[in-house]
Design a protein around this motif. Structure first.
Motif, PDB file in Angstrom:
ATOM      1  N   PHE A  79       0.834  -1.206   0.000  1.00  0.00           N
ATOM      2  CA  PHE A  79       0.000   0.000   0.000  1.00  0.00           C
ATOM      3  C   PHE A  79       0.867   1.254   0.000  1.00  0.00           C
ATOM      4  O   PHE A  79       0.557   2.234  -0.690  1.00  0.00           O
ATOM      5  CB  PHE A  79      -0.921  -0.012   1.226  1.00  0.00           C
ATOM      6  N   THR A  80       1.944   1.211   0.765  1.00  0.00           N
ATOM      7  CA  THR A  80       2.869   2.356   0.792  1.00  0.00           C
ATOM      8  C   THR A  80       3.461   2.613  -0.575  1.00  0.00           C
ATOM      9  O   THR A  80       3.546   3.760  -1.037  1.00  0.00           O
ATOM     10  CB  THR A  80       3.998   2.097   1.807  1.00  0.00           C
ATOM     11  N   ARG A  81       3.861   1.542  -1.260  1.00  0.00           N
ATOM     12  CA  ARG A  81       4.422   1.691  -2.607  1.00  0.00           C
ATOM     13  C   ARG A  81       3.368   2.248  -3.564  1.00  0.00           C
ATOM     14  O   ARG A  81       3.685   3.067  -4.441  1.00  0.00           O
ATOM     15  CB  ARG A  81       4.930   0.341  -3.109  1.00  0.00           C
ATOM     16  N   LEU A  82       2.127   1.840  -3.389  1.00  0.00           N
ATOM     17  CA  LEU A  82       1.039   2.331  -4.234  1.00  0.00           C
ATOM     18  C   LEU A  82       0.799   3.823  -4.019  1.00  0.00           C
ATOM     19  O   LEU A  82       0.554   4.569  -4.970  1.00  0.00           O
ATOM     20  CB  LEU A  82      -0.242   1.545  -3.939  1.00  0.00           C
ATOM     21  N   VAL A  83       0.887   4.268  -2.761  1.00  0.00           N
ATOM     22  CA  VAL A  83       0.575   5.656  -2.429  1.00  0.00           C
ATOM     23  C   VAL A  83       1.703   6.610  -2.804  1.00  0.00           C
ATOM     24  O   VAL A  83       1.469   7.659  -3.420  1.00  0.00           O
ATOM     25  CB  VAL A  83       0.245   5.790  -0.929  1.00  0.00           C
ATOM     26  N   VAL A  84       2.937   6.277  -2.413  1.00  0.00           N
ATOM     27  CA  VAL A  84       4.056   7.212  -2.616  1.00  0.00           C
ATOM     28  C   VAL A  84       5.081   6.728  -3.633  1.00  0.00           C
ATOM     29  O   VAL A  84       6.028   7.460  -3.940  1.00  0.00           O
ATOM     30  CB  VAL A  84       4.769   7.513  -1.269  1.00  0.00           C
ATOM     31  N   GLY A  85       4.922   5.521  -4.138  1.00  0.00           N
ATOM     32  CA  GLY A  85       5.816   5.029  -5.176  1.00  0.00           C
ATOM     33  C   GLY A  85       7.095   4.400  -4.680  1.00  0.00           C
ATOM     34  O   GLY A  85       7.925   3.960  -5.482  1.00  0.00           O
ATOM     35  N   THR A  86       7.300   4.358  -3.380  1.00  0.00           N
ATOM     36  CA  THR A  86       8.508   3.757  -2.801  1.00  0.00           C
ATOM     37  C   THR A  86       8.206   3.301  -1.386  1.00  0.00           C
ATOM     38  O   THR A  86       7.196   3.703  -0.792  1.00  0.00           O
ATOM     39  CB  THR A  86       9.667   4.768  -2.785  1.00  0.00           C
TER      40      THR A  86
END
Length: 218
Positions: A79-86
């Motif tokens: 989810f973190t990668r989805l939201v901020v890309g990293t």
């Protein structure tokens, strides 16, 4: 140990921690306060009782609060990668910080709102105030001092969470303590990060207590 070479690194870590905590606090209050209001007004003694909804919402909040933060850090990586890309860095750490602190602050806000004298609510109702008017003209203003203390408590919790976020590359003082203090046995760096974290906590608690007292006197 040559402190002059470490000061920029420590200052950068301190700034990263402040950035994570301040931004996380903003989103936590933005999401947590409405959630706390919802828990309060849908209670059996609230403005709009809804037992089934309140029970389900309360169970979700309790489940989120019971999850250890270090586990949450790992669970929300997609989810973190989805939201901020990293998933690396202080910006990425904000996502799990907000997810961890929001249910905590929701319960804190609920407790503060419940402390408001029910007689004030009844008086507002007798004057024809709507539920929304009672919320923003009675419940929130009357519980503001307690809410401020709750925000201070939440910030302190976020400072601790942000240090743990360093375990997975979240940046900040926690990352410094792990990479240099623990992995490289730089005990002076470890001690410096601990002292700064203690000072941050003390400063936040003092500011919260002072502001709450001033508002309470008004």
């Amino acid at each position: 140990m040559d402190w002059s070479s470490w000061i920029p690194t420590i200052l950068a870590g301190t700034w990263d921690t402040l950035y994570m905590v301040l931004v996380s606090t903003l989103f936590t209050v933005l999401f947590g306060l409405p959630l706390g209001i919802l828990l309060t007004v849908t209670d059996k003694d609230g403005l709009a009782p809804a037992d089934a909804f309140n029970s389900v919402l309360g169970a979700i909040v309790n489940a989120a609060r019971s999850l250890p933060f270090i586990i949450l850090l790992v669970l929300v990586i997609p989810f973190t990668r989805l939201v901020v890309g990293t998933t690396i860095g202080s910006t990425a750490a904000i996502v799990p910080l907000v997810l961890a602190a929001t249910p905590f602050f929701a319960r804190v806000a609920e407790s503060s709102l419940r402390e408001v004298d029910h007689g004030l609510v009844e008086a507002a109702q007798s004057m024809g105030c709507t539920d929304w008017q009672i919320i923003y003209k009675v419940l929130i203003p009357e519980s503001l001092s307690s809410l401020i203390l709750g925000v201070a408590l939440t910030i302190i919790s976020l400072i601790g969470y942000s240090a743990m976020a360093g375990a997975i590359g979240g940046g900040g003082l926690g990352d410094l303590a792990i990479r240099y203090g623990y992995q490289r046995y730089e005990t002076e760096i470890m001690a410096a990060t601990v002292v700064i974290l203690i000072l941050l906590v003390q400063g936040v608690q003092y500011a919260g207590n002072t502001l709450a007292r001033r508002i309470s006197k008004k």
